[in-house]
Design a protein around this motif. Structure first.
Motif, short mmCIF file in Angstrom:
data_model
loop_
_atom_site.label_atom_id
_atom_site.label_comp_id
_atom_site.label_asym_id
_atom_site.label_seq_id
_atom_site.Cartn_x
_atom_site.Cartn_y
_atom_site.Cartn_z
N HIS A 83 36.02 38.67 32.26
CA HIS A 83 35.52 38.04 33.49
C HIS A 83 36.69 37.60 34.38
CE1 HIS A 83 31.34 38.00 32.31
NE2 HIS A 83 31.63 37.40 31.15
N GLU A 84 36.41 37.51 35.66
CA GLU A 84 37.45 37.08 36.61
C GLU A 84 37.93 35.67 36.30
OE1 GLU A 84 36.42 37.64 40.68
OE2 GLU A 84 36.07 39.80 40.48
N ALA B 241 40.56 42.10 36.18
CA ALA B 241 39.38 41.87 35.35
C ALA B 241 38.80 43.20 34.87
CB ALA B 241 38.33 41.08 36.14
N LYS B 242 38.75 44.19 35.76
CA LYS B 242 38.25 45.51 35.37
C LYS B 242 39.20 46.20 34.42
CE LYS B 242 35.66 46.26 39.67
NZ LYS B 242 35.58 47.05 40.93
N ARG C 106 41.79 34.43 35.92
CA ARG C 106 42.37 33.31 36.69
C ARG C 106 43.07 32.32 35.76
NH1 ARG C 106 37.42 33.90 39.67
NH2 ARG C 106 37.85 34.73 41.75
N ARG C 107 42.47 32.06 34.60
CA ARG C 107 43.12 31.17 33.63
C ARG C 107 44.42 31.79 33.12
NH1 ARG C 107 37.75 30.21 31.83
NH2 ARG C 107 38.01 31.77 30.19
N ASP C 108 44.37 33.09 32.84
CA ASP C 108 45.57 33.79 32.38
C ASP C 108 46.67 33.71 33.43
OD1 ASP C 108 44.33 34.52 30.04
OD2 ASP C 108 43.88 36.58 30.69
N LEU C 109 46.32 33.92 34.68
CA LEU C 109 47.32 33.93 35.76
C LEU C 109 47.92 32.55 35.95
CD1 LEU C 109 45.67 36.23 38.47
CD2 LEU C 109 47.35 36.83 36.72
#
Length: 253
Positions: free
Chosen positions: A32-33, A26-27, A37-40
């Motif tokens: 945003h985290e 995210a950084k 998470r959606r990307d992963l």
């Protein structure tokens, strides 16, 4: 940055560093985290990376299978547990196939006192284990002998398997993936495993925790062909759930 580009760069980042947490990603990408998470989740569905608790790792690719002697004592206690559980699924009167392997050998060790069984195998070690079992009829497939493992394979093996119908087939594997299914690094061994699966009403895969989530070059069968996966309790829940979500009954021991 477009989502497609970000996902590509996430894969490149993780391949470089082997692992990364959601917060680090995210950084790194300034989002945003929840976005990471959606990307992963999408990247994992494509089979490029594997999510863990709080992060992601590079998928592990199995390039080859060590020799039988090298594998015999690896994860031995776990393989013994798996073999005992698998044998408990065999009923007296069954006709079964036992695939070659160090884990499947422990299934045979737990069948020596059973009654009215017919066991078909392409493994000389399995056949030898059952040679003195009075209640077990053993049929060996024939085929070319692989001296390093005492496995039989090739045209004769495939021909015999195509002529069989059994109640259960117990299949060993060096790699099983929640998306890509049962896999193997050696092309010449794929047909025999496919023949065993086609011959059986019920397919039971036995694999210790080091095989779970692994990828390999050749696809043997989709997870839809597998009824039950027996593995060790060492496998984390997040590795088990994707198989359950595809309809596989997972037993941990």
């Amino acid at each position: 940055m477009l989502a497609a580009e970000r996902k590509l760069r996430i894969v490149e980042y993780v391949r470089q560093y082997r692992t990364a947490s959601v917060s680090v990603l995210a950084k790194e990408f300034g989002v945003h985290e929840a976005t990471i998470r959606r990307d992963l989740a999408e990247v994992e569905q494509e089979g490029l990376l594997k999510r863990t608790h709080g992060g992601v790792i590079v998928e592990k690719l199995t390039h080859n299978e060590p020799s039988f002697n090298e594998r015999t004592n690896v994860q031995l206690e776990q393989k013994m547990r798996i073999g005992k559980m698998a044998a408990s699924l065999v009923e007296d009167g069954d006709h079964i196939i036992i695939d070659s392997g160090t884990t499947t050998l422990h299934i045979a060790k737990n069948l020596v006192n059973r009654s009215n069984l017919t066991v078909v195998t392409n493994d000389i070690n399995v056949a030898a284990e059952l040679r003195d079992a009075p209640g077990v009829k053993v049929t060996v497939t024939g085929g070319e002998l692989y001296p390093s493992s005492f496995m039989l394979n090739g045209m004769f093996t495939d021909h015999v398997l195509r002529s069989l119908h059994v109640s259960k087939a117990f299949i060993g594997t060096p790699a099983i993936h929640p998306k890509h299914g049962l896999m193997h690094p050696e092309a010449q061994l794929v047909l025999a495993k496919q023949g065993m699966i086609a011959a059986a009403q019920e397919v039971i895969v036995v694999a210790d925790d080091t095989k779970i989530g692994k990828l390999s070059l050749y696809k043997v069968a989709p997870n839809s062909s597998i009824h039950t996966l027996i593995t060790g309790r060492e496998v984390p829940e997040y590795d088990i759930k994707p198989f359950q979500d595809t309809g596989v009954n997972v037993i941990t021991v």
